[in-house]
Design an enzyme around this catalytic site. Sequence first.
Site, mmCIF file in Angstrom:
data_model
loop_
_atom_site.group_PDB
_atom_site.id
_atom_site.type_symbol
_atom_site.label_atom_id
_atom_site.label_comp_id
_atom_site.label_asym_id
_atom_site.label_seq_id
_atom_site.Cartn_x
_atom_site.Cartn_y
_atom_site.Cartn_z
ATOM 1 N N ASN A 10 1.169 -1.187 -0.134
ATOM 2 C CA ASN A 10 0.161 -0.430 0.087
ATOM 3 C C ASN A 10 0.968 1.371 -0.079
ATOM 4 O OD1 ASN A 10 -1.986 2.054 0.519
ATOM 5 N ND2 ASN A 10 -2.261 1.233 2.643
ATOM 6 N N TRP A 11 1.201 1.656 -1.191
ATOM 7 C CA TRP A 11 1.729 2.630 -1.489
ATOM 8 C C TRP A 11 0.868 3.858 -0.567
ATOM 9 C CZ3 TRP A 11 3.235 1.852 -7.014
ATOM 10 C CH2 TRP A 11 5.296 1.097 -6.728
ATOM 11 N N LYS A 12 -0.305 4.366 -0.110
ATOM 12 C CA LYS A 12 -0.338 5.331 0.014
ATOM 13 C C LYS A 12 0.182 6.624 -0.782
ATOM 14 C CE LYS A 12 -0.160 2.970 4.333
ATOM 15 N NZ LYS A 12 0.349 3.269 6.253
ATOM 16 N N HIS A 97 -9.712 1.233 5.059
ATOM 17 C CA HIS A 97 -8.053 1.736 5.875
ATOM 18 C C HIS A 97 -8.561 2.464 7.092
ATOM 19 C CE1 HIS A 97 -3.827 2.076 6.565
ATOM 20 N NE2 HIS A 97 -3.859 2.087 6.220
ATOM 21 N N GLU A 99 -7.096 4.602 8.124
ATOM 22 C CA GLU A 99 -6.340 6.167 7.689
ATOM 23 C C GLU A 99 -7.037 6.768 7.274
ATOM 24 O OE1 GLU A 99 -2.888 5.712 5.459
ATOM 25 O OE2 GLU A 99 -1.869 4.988 7.618
ATOM 26 N N GLU A 169 -5.046 -4.466 10.942
ATOM 27 C CA GLU A 169 -4.014 -3.813 10.587
ATOM 28 C C GLU A 169 -4.476 -3.227 12.193
ATOM 29 O OE1 GLU A 169 -2.401 -2.974 6.698
ATOM 30 O OE2 GLU A 169 -4.079 -0.864 7.054
ATOM 31 N N GLY A 175 3.052 2.277 10.552
ATOM 32 C CA GLY A 175 4.279 3.568 10.783
ATOM 33 C C GLY A 175 5.061 3.448 11.193
ATOM 34 N N SER A 214 3.775 -2.084 10.459
ATOM 35 C CA SER A 214 4.883 -2.832 10.486
ATOM 36 C C SER A 214 5.668 -3.805 9.876
ATOM 37 C CB SER A 214 5.784 -2.093 11.927
ATOM 38 O OG SER A 214 5.264 -1.194 12.112
ATOM 39 N N GLY A 235 3.296 -1.152 3.864
ATOM 40 C CA GLY A 235 2.784 0.085 3.970
ATOM 41 C C GLY A 235 4.570 0.609 3.603
ATOM 42 N N GLY A 236 5.737 1.270 3.925
ATOM 43 C CA GLY A 236 5.986 1.716 4.637
ATOM 44 C C GLY A 236 7.622 0.555 3.094
HETATM 45 P P1 PGA Z 1 3.223 0.182 7.276
HETATM 46 O O1 PGA Z 1 1.767 0.689 7.317
HETATM 47 O O2 PGA Z 1 3.408 -1.017 6.911
HETATM 48 O O3 PGA Z 1 3.816 1.025 7.098
HETATM 49 O O4 PGA Z 1 2.772 0.057 8.938
HETATM 50 C C1 PGA Z 1 0.663 -0.905 6.802
HETATM 51 C C2 PGA Z 1 -0.487 -0.602 6.473
HETATM 52 O O5 PGA Z 1 -1.063 0.936 6.487
HETATM 53 O O6 PGA Z 1 -1.363 -0.893 5.580
#
Ligand code: PGA
Length: 251
Positions: A10-12, A97, A99, A169, A175, A214, A235-236
């Site tokens: 997930n590149w956001k 998600h 966010e 999640e 993050g 993470s 994500g990251g």
């Molecule tokens: P993260 O993000 O791996 O950077 O913690 C995961 C996500 O938000 O899907």
Amino acid sequence: MARTPIIFGNWKLNKSSIETAEFMSNLAKVLPKLENKVEVGLAPVMTCLTHAISAKNDAPIQVAAQDMHWLEHGAFTGTVSAQHIKELGCTHVLIGHSERRQLFGETDGRVSDKVRLAFDTGLTPIACVGENLTQRESGQAEDIVLRQVDAFVQRLTADEVKELVIAYEPIWAIGTGQTATPEDANQMHRAIRESIRVKFEDAADDVRIQYGGSVKPANAKALLAQAHIDGALVGGASLKVEDFMGILSAC
Ligand code: PGA
């Protein structure tokens, strides 16, 4: 029950269209090492989806949108519909998600509408659920997560449940560098599966439940070794081909 592992990045709000295309062609080159043992996908920024799809060529990389509207059309300035995403060639869509829930006010009801519409449009939803730190510390995590899951699962058929992907999640792990222990994550995944089994006795074993928060090459193996963890939403660590490959290789 053998469920094919499913790992999505997930590149956001990261990567330009040029960077997206570069990543896709680089990933496509190294992917054959995995011998199709894992289903792989990425969710780039909305305007980069076409670049992602053309750059991956015929490599087995699925492309997902990060969100969509809950209705097919209408007076909704600034959004896109499931049909638009489908027309681009996306196969999946992230829904709910944390966010989106926290920063854009998405409720369980909206998430459920979107999951329903994704299936109606021929897209596979990756429906995200998870508790925040206060909810975890006050012992409510499981209740919260199961309520989030029930909101969309109750509107699906058994065949849809078999195709559904859920991403658990925990918000406090996204993050932050903090991950749930593999055992704690597995316990939540098991609880999700058992809650689905109440209505969908057989289909519950087919639902794939990703862990997210993470996930990195260093912790992926231990998480993915758990019986109810069927993949990851990353994500990251999905922003660099080497890191993402490190996670894919852990399957
Ligand atoms: P993260 O993000 O791996 O950077 O913690 C995961 C996500 O938000 O899907």
